[in-house]
Design an enzyme around this catalytic site. Structure first.
Site, short mmCIF file in Angstrom:
data_model
loop_
_atom_site.label_atom_id
_atom_site.label_comp_id
_atom_site.label_asym_id
_atom_site.label_seq_id
_atom_site.Cartn_x
_atom_site.Cartn_y
_atom_site.Cartn_z
N HIS A 122 0.83 -1.20 0.00
CA HIS A 122 0.00 0.00 0.00
C HIS A 122 0.87 1.26 0.00
O HIS A 122 0.58 2.25 -0.70
CB HIS A 122 -0.91 -0.03 1.23
CG HIS A 122 -1.70 1.20 1.45
ND1 HIS A 122 -1.38 2.13 2.41
CD2 HIS A 122 -2.82 1.67 0.83
CE1 HIS A 122 -2.26 3.13 2.38
NE2 HIS A 122 -3.14 2.87 1.43
N GLU A 131 2.26 1.80 -3.45
CA GLU A 131 1.23 2.35 -4.35
C GLU A 131 1.17 3.87 -4.24
O GLU A 131 1.13 4.59 -5.25
CB GLU A 131 -0.13 1.75 -4.01
CG GLU A 131 -1.30 2.36 -4.76
CD GLU A 131 -2.48 2.63 -3.87
OE1 GLU A 131 -3.02 3.76 -3.91
OE2 GLU A 131 -2.89 1.71 -3.12
N HIS A 132 1.19 4.39 -3.01
CA HIS A 132 1.16 5.84 -2.81
C HIS A 132 2.38 6.50 -3.45
O HIS A 132 2.25 7.55 -4.09
CB HIS A 132 1.16 6.15 -1.31
CG HIS A 132 -0.20 6.11 -0.69
ND1 HIS A 132 -0.73 7.16 0.02
CD2 HIS A 132 -1.16 5.16 -0.68
CE1 HIS A 132 -1.94 6.85 0.44
NE2 HIS A 132 -2.22 5.63 0.04
N GLU A 154 -3.98 8.05 7.68
CA GLU A 154 -4.97 7.17 7.05
C GLU A 154 -5.23 5.94 7.93
O GLU A 154 -6.38 5.52 8.09
CB GLU A 154 -4.46 6.73 5.67
CG GLU A 154 -5.43 5.87 4.89
CD GLU A 154 -4.89 5.49 3.51
OE1 GLU A 154 -5.40 4.50 2.94
OE2 GLU A 154 -3.97 6.16 3.01
#
Length: 429
Positions: free
Chosen positions: A69, A72-73, A145
């Site tokens: 994840h 991906e950012h 997040e």
């Protein structure tokens, strides 16, 4: 590049597939008359893939939770300082990305300049740019997040459920990781992941809409870096998951007005892929609709006696290494929901599913399958979610034709074992 044409008579749809010399799998579904096009560029790399041996490697690499994840950012950060979203906007495209347990995907939808937008997609995913400074900055952003998801009752309900069901498989770990785990990520670990999992041979591209295979093929030739295909595959390690669950009950307290529940059954028979895996998924989906749908005796009892509020959903998860079926909803008495479900299951396993119920539900599932091909994003994500399991977009119609009431009853008897069940509850704080 030579495309192979696949035509499905039932759907009256055509899919073109090809493999680039780099090993990249390409699939194109032209939709004549559609104004919009949708593209997804994905890699077989999700949150569960943090223990692996890369091609030609000798030692297992263990990386921090949440790194897929995180990566991906960071892929949207460009070496020249440009903004990928601004590049898309100049060509009328909306872009996004997501990370699941098994896939990281980058996507856009557009009504114009398909070739230009496809070039942007293919280019930026092949240009990683990680520095100590931008990694440190991202740790703070993703930490916020993670904090948001910590307070999300639905997400915590599911993660508690998975944590109770699985003792070793990394599906029990949050996709985003924890604040502590992402603090261990640095640019070197990101490059290790990228160089291992973002090779074209571990990726696929799906494009649907007002496109032709020739247009997509030309874009791929122009923009894909022709890396040599690895001589070996990536070795992935997911632990030695037992058949039994870790805990049969788990309770979390959050700010909710009514208790939420998730009741599920662990898959006792894993290790399949391709059409065999799809068959299991479809049979379980049919069983869930027959036994837990709004016209079923179990649902009727729960609803009429006030044990569920606002309905109850059912979902199936079928992967090669693990699987489960789960029911979820709101209830003032989740344990009574479990009792009624168990009693209904026992009766169904004894009496069996009726042939007319099986036929009705299988027909309805086929109808929904055909209808979904009008939804470009739905088709694209369905393709990406199944491609790395060896399941083709047209396999559904073929497999569902082979499902019988006998096969449904066999699956019902062998899958739903109350000794392998988990009840996850989120109660008011």
């Amino acid at each position: 590049m030579q495309f192979t044409k696949h035509y499905n008579e039932t759907l009256q749809e055509t899919l073109y597939t090809a493999e680039h010399e780099s090993g990249l799998t390409i699939a194109v579904m032209p939709k004549e008359g559609y104004s919009k096009s949708y593209a997804v560029f994905g890699t077989h790399f999700g949150s569960v893939d943090n223990r692996f041996i890369p091609p030609l490697g000798k030692e297992q690499i263990v990386l921090p939770d949440g790194i897929a994840h995180f990566l991906e950012h960071k892929m949207f950060e460009q070496p020249d300082g440009s903004n990928v979203f601004e590049s898309y906007a100049r060509h009328g495209a909306n872009a996004n990305a997501y990370t699941s347990f098994h896939v990281t995907a980058y996507l856009f939808e557009s009504t114009q300049d398909i070739a230009e937008n496809l070039g942007i997609l293919l280019d930026f995913v092949q240009k990683p740019y990680f520095t100590d400074e931008n990694v440190d900055k991202e740790q703070g952003i993703i930490g916020q997040e993670i904090g948001m998801y910590d307070d999300d009752p639905g997400w915590q309900l599911m993660m508690s459920f998975l944590g109770a069901m699985f003792s070793e498989h990394p599906v029990r770990v949050d996709i985003a990781g924890t604040v502590e785990s992402i603090a261990k990520i640095d640019k070197e670990t990101l490059y290790t992941c990228y160089n291992t999992f973002y090779h074209p041979s571990n990726m696929c591209l799906f494009v649907i809409g007002d496109v032709t295979p020739e247009l997509v093929g030309d874009c791929v030739k122009k923009h894909i870096v022709n890396k040599e295909k690895p001589a070996e595959e990536i070795q992935r390690f997911y632990g030695n998951e037992p058949k039994q669950v870790l805990q049969s009950e788990v309770t979390t307290k959050l700010d909710v007005s009514v208790p939420m529940f998730m009741l599920g059954f662990k898959d006792p028979d894993c290790g399949y892929n391709g059409k065999e895996l799809l068959r299991k998924d479809l049979e379980l989906s049919a069983i869930c609709e027959i036994l837990f749908g709004k016209t079923s005796p179990i649902y009727t009892t729960l609803y009429n006696e006030g044990y569920i509020l606002g309905g109850m959903g059912a979902e199936t998860a079928c992967e090669k290494e693990y699987g489960y079926v789960a029911l979820s909803g709101e209830s003032q008495d989740p344990k009574m929901v479990r009792t009624i479900v168990f009693e209904g299951l026992k009766k169904a396993q004894t009496e069996g599913i009726k042939a007319e119920d099986a036929e009705r539900v299988l027909r309805a599932m086929t109808g929904r399958y055909i209808k979904q091909f009008n939804n470009l994003s739905g088709v694209a994500h369905e393709y990406m979610s199944q491609a790395f399991n060896g399941i083709g977009l047209f396999d559904y119609a073929e497999v569902i034709r082979d499902i019988t009431v006998d096969s449904l009853n066999e699956r019902l008897r062998t899958y739903f074992d109350t000794e392998r069940s988990v009840l996850s509850v989120v109660e008011p704080r």
